[in-house]
Write a protein that holds these residues in place. Structure first.
Motif, PDB file in Angstrom:
ATOM      1  N   LYS A 247       0.829  -1.221   0.000  1.00 20.29           N
ATOM      2  CA  LYS A 247       0.000   0.000   0.000  1.00 20.29           C
ATOM      3  C   LYS A 247       0.855   1.259   0.000  1.00 20.29           C
ATOM      4  CE  LYS A 247      -4.470  -1.421   1.247  1.00 20.29           C
ATOM      5  NZ  LYS A 247      -5.774  -0.918   1.517  1.00 20.29           N
ATOM      6  N   LEU A 248       2.119   1.107   0.445  1.00 21.58           N
ATOM      7  CA  LEU A 248       3.048   2.247   0.375  1.00 21.58           C
ATOM      8  C   LEU A 248       3.799   2.250  -0.956  1.00 21.58           C
ATOM      9  CD1 LEU A 248       4.584   2.213   3.992  1.00 21.58           C
ATOM     10  CD2 LEU A 248       2.872   3.786   3.075  1.00 21.58           C
ATOM     11  N   GLY A 249       3.442   1.316  -1.820  1.00 23.43           N
ATOM     12  CA  GLY A 249       4.097   1.244  -3.135  1.00 23.43           C
ATOM     13  C   GLY A 249       5.419   0.494  -3.108  1.00 23.43           C
ATOM     14  N   LEU A 250       5.661  -0.313  -2.066  1.00 25.90           N
ATOM     15  CA  LEU A 250       6.938  -1.024  -1.946  1.00 25.90           C
ATOM     16  C   LEU A 250       6.787  -2.493  -2.342  1.00 25.90           C
ATOM     17  CD1 LEU A 250       7.989   0.469   1.504  1.00 25.90           C
ATOM     18  CD2 LEU A 250       8.681   1.236  -0.771  1.00 25.90           C
ATOM     19  N   GLU A 251       7.874  -3.055  -2.868  1.00 26.49           N
ATOM     20  CA  GLU A 251       7.900  -4.491  -3.181  1.00 26.49           C
ATOM     21  C   GLU A 251       8.716  -5.208  -2.123  1.00 26.49           C
ATOM     22  OE1 GLU A 251       8.629  -6.086  -7.009  1.00 26.49           O
ATOM     23  OE2 GLU A 251       7.898  -4.284  -8.004  1.00 26.49           O
ATOM     24  N   VAL A 252       8.464  -6.502  -1.993  1.00 24.58           N
ATOM     25  CA  VAL A 252       9.064  -7.243  -0.878  1.00 24.58           C
ATOM     26  C   VAL A 252       9.903  -8.418  -1.361  1.00 24.58           C
ATOM     27  CG1 VAL A 252       8.493  -8.724   1.078  1.00 24.58           C
ATOM     28  CG2 VAL A 252       7.262  -6.575   0.764  1.00 24.58           C
ATOM     29  N   ASN A 253      11.119  -8.509  -0.803  1.00 27.10           N
ATOM     30  CA  ASN A 253      11.952  -9.706  -0.945  1.00 27.10           C
ATOM     31  C   ASN A 253      11.963 -10.361   0.440  1.00 27.10           C
ATOM     32  OD1 ASN A 253      13.913 -11.588  -1.920  1.00 27.10           O
ATOM     33  ND2 ASN A 253      15.556 -10.359  -1.022  1.00 27.10           N
ATOM     34  N   MET A 254      11.168 -11.414   0.601  1.00 25.58           N
ATOM     35  CA  MET A 254      10.961 -12.016   1.929  1.00 25.58           C
ATOM     36  C   MET A 254      12.030 -13.074   2.212  1.00 25.58           C
ATOM     37  SD  MET A 254       8.343 -12.239   4.360  1.00 25.58           S
ATOM     38  CE  MET A 254       6.739 -12.229   3.649  1.00 25.58           C
ATOM     39  N   LEU A 255      12.620 -13.000   3.391  1.00 24.41           N
ATOM     40  CA  LEU A 255      13.574 -14.011   3.814  1.00 24.41           C
ATOM     41  C   LEU A 255      13.738 -13.941   5.327  1.00 24.41           C
ATOM     42  CD1 LEU A 255      17.215 -12.876   2.935  1.00 24.41           C
ATOM     43  CD2 LEU A 255      15.339 -11.307   3.043  1.00 24.41           C
ATOM     44  N   PRO A 256      14.204 -14.958   6.015  1.00 28.53           N
ATOM     45  CA  PRO A 256      14.716 -16.226   5.515  1.00 28.53           C
ATOM     46  C   PRO A 256      13.633 -17.316   5.352  1.00 28.53           C
ATOM     47  CG  PRO A 256      15.079 -16.122   7.877  1.00 28.53           C
ATOM     48  CD  PRO A 256      14.427 -14.812   7.469  1.00 28.53           C
ATOM     49  N   CYS A 257      12.548 -17.262   6.128  1.00 31.98           N
ATOM     50  CA  CYS A 257      11.639 -18.418   6.158  1.00 31.98           C
ATOM     51  C   CYS A 257      10.860 -18.538   4.849  1.00 31.98           C
ATOM     52  CB  CYS A 257      10.662 -18.298   7.323  1.00 31.98           C
ATOM     53  SG  CYS A 257      11.501 -18.259   8.894  1.00 31.98           S
ATOM     54  N   ASP A 258      10.671 -19.750   4.394  1.00 31.41           N
ATOM     55  CA  ASP A 258       9.942 -20.071   3.163  1.00 31.41           C
ATOM     56  C   ASP A 258      10.601 -19.476   1.914  1.00 31.41           C
ATOM     57  OD1 ASP A 258       7.924 -21.332   4.725  1.00 31.41           O
ATOM     58  OD2 ASP A 258       7.048 -19.377   5.117  1.00 31.41           O
ATOM     59  N   ALA A 259      11.835 -19.007   2.038  1.00 26.32           N
ATOM     60  CA  ALA A 259      12.474 -18.331   0.897  1.00 26.32           C
ATOM     61  C   ALA A 259      13.271 -19.318   0.047  1.00 26.32           C
ATOM     62  CB  ALA A 259      13.410 -17.236   1.399  1.00 26.32           C
ATOM     63  N   HIS A 260      13.474 -18.951  -1.197  1.00 24.16           N
ATOM     64  CA  HIS A 260      14.396 -19.672  -2.077  1.00 24.16           C
ATOM     65  C   HIS A 260      15.796 -19.082  -1.841  1.00 24.16           C
ATOM     66  CE1 HIS A 260      16.401 -20.849  -5.837  1.00 24.16           C
ATOM     67  NE2 HIS A 260      15.527 -21.844  -5.866  1.00 24.16           N
ATOM     68  N   PRO A 261      16.866 -19.846  -2.013  1.00 18.48           N
ATOM     69  CA  PRO A 261      18.214 -19.280  -1.832  1.00 18.48           C
ATOM     70  C   PRO A 261      18.448 -18.005  -2.643  1.00 18.48           C
ATOM     71  CG  PRO A 261      18.370 -21.658  -1.966  1.00 18.48           C
ATOM     72  CD  PRO A 261      16.932 -21.318  -2.207  1.00 18.48           C
ATOM     73  N   ASP A 262      17.754 -17.844  -3.776  1.00 17.62           N
ATOM     74  CA  ASP A 262      17.937 -16.626  -4.584  1.00 17.62           C
ATOM     75  C   ASP A 262      17.521 -15.368  -3.833  1.00 17.62           C
ATOM     76  OD1 ASP A 262      19.045 -17.848  -6.729  1.00 17.62           O
ATOM     77  OD2 ASP A 262      17.204 -17.944  -7.927  1.00 17.62           O
ATOM     78  N   ALA A 263      16.609 -15.498  -2.861  1.00 23.27           N
ATOM     79  CA  ALA A 263      16.193 -14.320  -2.087  1.00 23.27           C
ATOM     80  C   ALA A 263      17.384 -13.746  -1.309  1.00 23.27           C
ATOM     81  CB  ALA A 263      15.063 -14.695  -1.123  1.00 23.27           C
ATOM     82  N   PHE A 264      18.284 -14.627  -0.864  1.00 22.48           N
ATOM     83  CA  PHE A 264      19.485 -14.166  -0.152  1.00 22.48           C
ATOM     84  C   PHE A 264      20.466 -13.507  -1.120  1.00 22.48           C
ATOM     85  CE2 PHE A 264      17.606 -17.320   2.525  1.00 22.48           C
ATOM     86  CZ  PHE A 264      17.799 -16.824   3.794  1.00 22.48           C
ATOM     87  N   ARG A 265      20.526 -14.053  -2.339  1.00 21.27           N
ATOM     88  CA  ARG A 265      21.439 -13.470  -3.338  1.00 21.27           C
ATOM     89  C   ARG A 265      20.960 -12.090  -3.779  1.00 21.27           C
ATOM     90  NH1 ARG A 265      21.223 -19.125  -5.712  1.00 21.27           N
ATOM     91  NH2 ARG A 265      23.083 -20.142  -4.920  1.00 21.27           N
ATOM     92  N   LEU A 266      19.656 -11.895  -3.735  1.00 22.10           N
ATOM     93  CA  LEU A 266      19.081 -10.609  -4.141  1.00 22.10           C
ATOM     94  C   LEU A 266      19.197  -9.553  -3.031  1.00 22.10           C
ATOM     95  CD1 LEU A 266      17.374  -9.025  -6.269  1.00 22.10           C
ATOM     96  CD2 LEU A 266      15.329 -10.012  -5.225  1.00 22.10           C
ATOM     97  N   ALA A 267      19.327 -10.010  -1.785  1.00 19.27           N
ATOM     98  CA  ALA A 267      19.268  -9.108  -0.624  1.00 19.27           C
ATOM     99  C   ALA A 267      20.209  -7.897  -0.708  1.00 19.27           C
ATOM    100  CB  ALA A 267      19.518  -9.895   0.655  1.00 19.27           C
ATOM    101  N   PRO A 268      21.463  -8.037  -1.185  1.00 15.97           N
ATOM    102  CA  PRO A 268      22.342  -6.853  -1.225  1.00 15.97           C
ATOM    103  C   PRO A 268      21.878  -5.766  -2.177  1.00 15.97           C
ATOM    104  CG  PRO A 268      23.624  -8.880  -1.463  1.00 15.97           C
ATOM    105  CD  PRO A 268      22.178  -9.264  -1.583  1.00 15.97           C
ATOM    106  N   PHE A 269      20.894  -6.065  -3.044  1.00 12.80           N
ATOM    107  CA  PHE A 269      20.456  -5.081  -4.040  1.00 12.80           C
ATOM    108  C   PHE A 269      19.145  -4.396  -3.668  1.00 12.80           C
ATOM    109  CE2 PHE A 269      22.865  -8.491  -6.022  1.00 12.80           C
ATOM    110  CZ  PHE A 269      23.991  -7.758  -6.377  1.00 12.80           C
TER     111      PHE A 269
END
Ligand code: SF4
Length: 474
Positions: A247-269
């Motif tokens: 609702k604030l116009g933000l997108e979410v990269n959710m981690l650690p639970c239920d995440a794919h390892p790629d979510a951790f690789r994306l985290a620094p960006f």
């Protein structure tokens, strides 16, 4: 921070001076902690504790495309069986319509391995896991036995990393190492930060081959937040927080639970890391900031009406979205209080006692105070500097609330329940059972299918307390 160069994360006893024993009024606890009297306070009496493997497996078995190898004796993995339902529900809620449950193996070390070493068994298990499941990542969760006999899990990970396709993540999680089970969160993030998060921009940009697509991706990332969920957050909890951030116009990269390892690789960006509970996420967010410059906000659990507002304001202020956040909070809280009106008049003056992890216990107690209930006692598993933010709120309403810092310790729980005689006890099942035996109405402070976070969570908690009390007080 800067613990990352070491092979394993430090114990919370050293890093945070966490205390696991206190009995007294809430007005005293933070003062004594800051004064140094409570730092690292241990128990002179203990009926048992919880090994850090329990929270570790709860998080790790939820990861997608990942196999967990519990390197130790067969019993060390026993807790995973009790987590099966949560793992399956988590997988289902995150889009897997045919959830397979926890994927884990054990090296099943025996007396012979204690003498001759368990490294060969571990190598065979890693190769077999890779061949059988072809996962993106294989997690080696080291327990007490390999810790004592000195198996070199990092050496094995290095040796095999060129030979198999999966990333190998060794985690030092020996139960004997610490009495603070929350050390498990640091142990997990430590390995992920060393072995998976590498700052290489290949997960997203690499697949775009024209300038417009790259520009769109850059724009997306400028509004992307790492949302650090916790294993005691349900699918509906996650959906509620994503709903509010969207609702604030933000997108979410959710981690650690239920995440794919790629979510951790994306985290620094991501543009920002957003904490949900400092007990779980401070280690990851601070190191991600230190190593890759990702700013973070945290320290506040979005359980409770006021707390959810504070949490949203923290996120919004980073993006300059203060006005949008205020409008959102106003709309949501008005709708919530309208819905709560017939419930709060029943809850007013009812008494409660709570137990769970530090932040969850305090934040839920703050919500109950907002609903007009009286808090008689709280039993957080431990206490450290993170608790102060909620303790101050509780203390302002009632400085006499009793605090019993205790992981498990049913003897202390029953004594306190019998003295306090609350209308309702809200805790994890391991604690609730003692309250139920004392004839007190109970409510799970976490249950896989329920919602606790955000505005929808506040309504649901109130509704369920009301239903329980109506039944019990008839
Ligand atoms: S305390 Fe050690 S042996 Fe016991 S379950 Fe935990 S890791 Fe395994």
């Amino acid at each position: 921070m800067s613990y990352i160069e070491s092979k394993s994360a430090p114990r919370r006893e050293e890093r945070l001076g966490t205390c696991i024993e206190f009995g007294g009024a809430i007005g005293e606890i933070h003062e004594q902690f800051c004064g140094g009297c409570l730092r690292n306070r241990r128990r002179s009496f203990s009926q048992g504790t919880i090994c850090q493997l329990l929270p570790a497996t709860a998080i790790l078995t939820s990861l997608k495309d990942t196999v967990v190898i519990v390197h130790g004796s067969i019993g060390c993995g026993g807790a995973v069986h009790s987590q099966g339902a949560s793992v399956r529900l988590g997988q289902f809620n995150s889009g897997d319509k045919n959830p397979k449950g926890a994927l884990w193996l054990s090296t099943n070390l025996n007396e012979r391995d204690v003498v001759r070493g368990g490294e060969q068994k571990l190598k065979e298990a890693i190769v077999e896991a890779d061949k059988r499941y072809r996962p993106e990542a294989i997690i080696v969760l080291s327990t007490c036995v390999p810790g004592i006999i000195g198996d070199d899990i990092d050496g094995i990970a290095n040796e095999l990393s060129g030979q198999i396709s999966a990333a190998i993540l060794p985690i030092h999680c020996e139960g004997f190492k610490t009495k603070i089970m929350a050390t498990a969160y640091d142990a997990i993030f430590h390995s992920f930060l060393r072995n998976l998060v590498n700052g290489k921009d290949e997960t997203e940009y690499g697949i775009y081959n024209n300038e417009l697509a790259v520009e769109q991706e850059r724009l997306r990332r400028s509004r992307l937040v790492n949302l650090l969920n916790v294993s005691s957050m349900t699918g509906p909890d996650q959906n509620e927080l994503i709903r509010l951030l969207n609702k604030l116009g933000l997108e979410v990269n959710m981690l650690p639970c239920d995440a794919h390892p790629d979510a951790f690789r994306l985290a620094p960006f991501a543009a920002l890391s957003v904490g949900v509970c400092p007990t779980h996420d401070d280690y990851f967010m601070k190191h991600l900031h230190e190593k890759y410059g990702v700013p973070f906000v945290g320290g506040q659990m979005p359980i409770g009406i006021g707390n959810t507002g504070i949490w949203l304001r923290q996120v919004a202020s980073f993006f300059g979205l203060e006005a949008a956040a205020e409008k959102l909070i106003e709309t949501e809280t008005k709708e919530l209080w309208d819905a709560l009106a017939p419930i709060v008049k029943n809850l007013k003056g009812k008494t409660a006692m709570l137990s769970a992890g530090e932040m969850r216990t305090f934040a839920t107690a703050v919500l109950l105070q907002e609903l007009g209930m009286d808090i008689l006692a709280v039993r957080p598993y431990h206490y450290d500097e993170f608790g102060a933010v909620e303790v101050e709120k509780l203390e302002k309403v009632d400085p006499g609330i009793r605090v019993n810092v205790a992981t498990a310790q049913p003897f202390e729980a029953v004594n306190l329940i019998k003295r306090a005689k609350p209308d309702i006890y809200i805790g994890h099942n391991s604690d609730n059972i003692w309250a139920a035996k004392c004839g007190v109405s109970i409510l799970p402070i976490y249950g896989a299918g329920y919602i606790y976070c955000g505005y929808a969570g506040a309504f649901d908690i109130a509704k369920r307390i009301n239903r329980h009390l109506k039944k019990h007080l008839l």
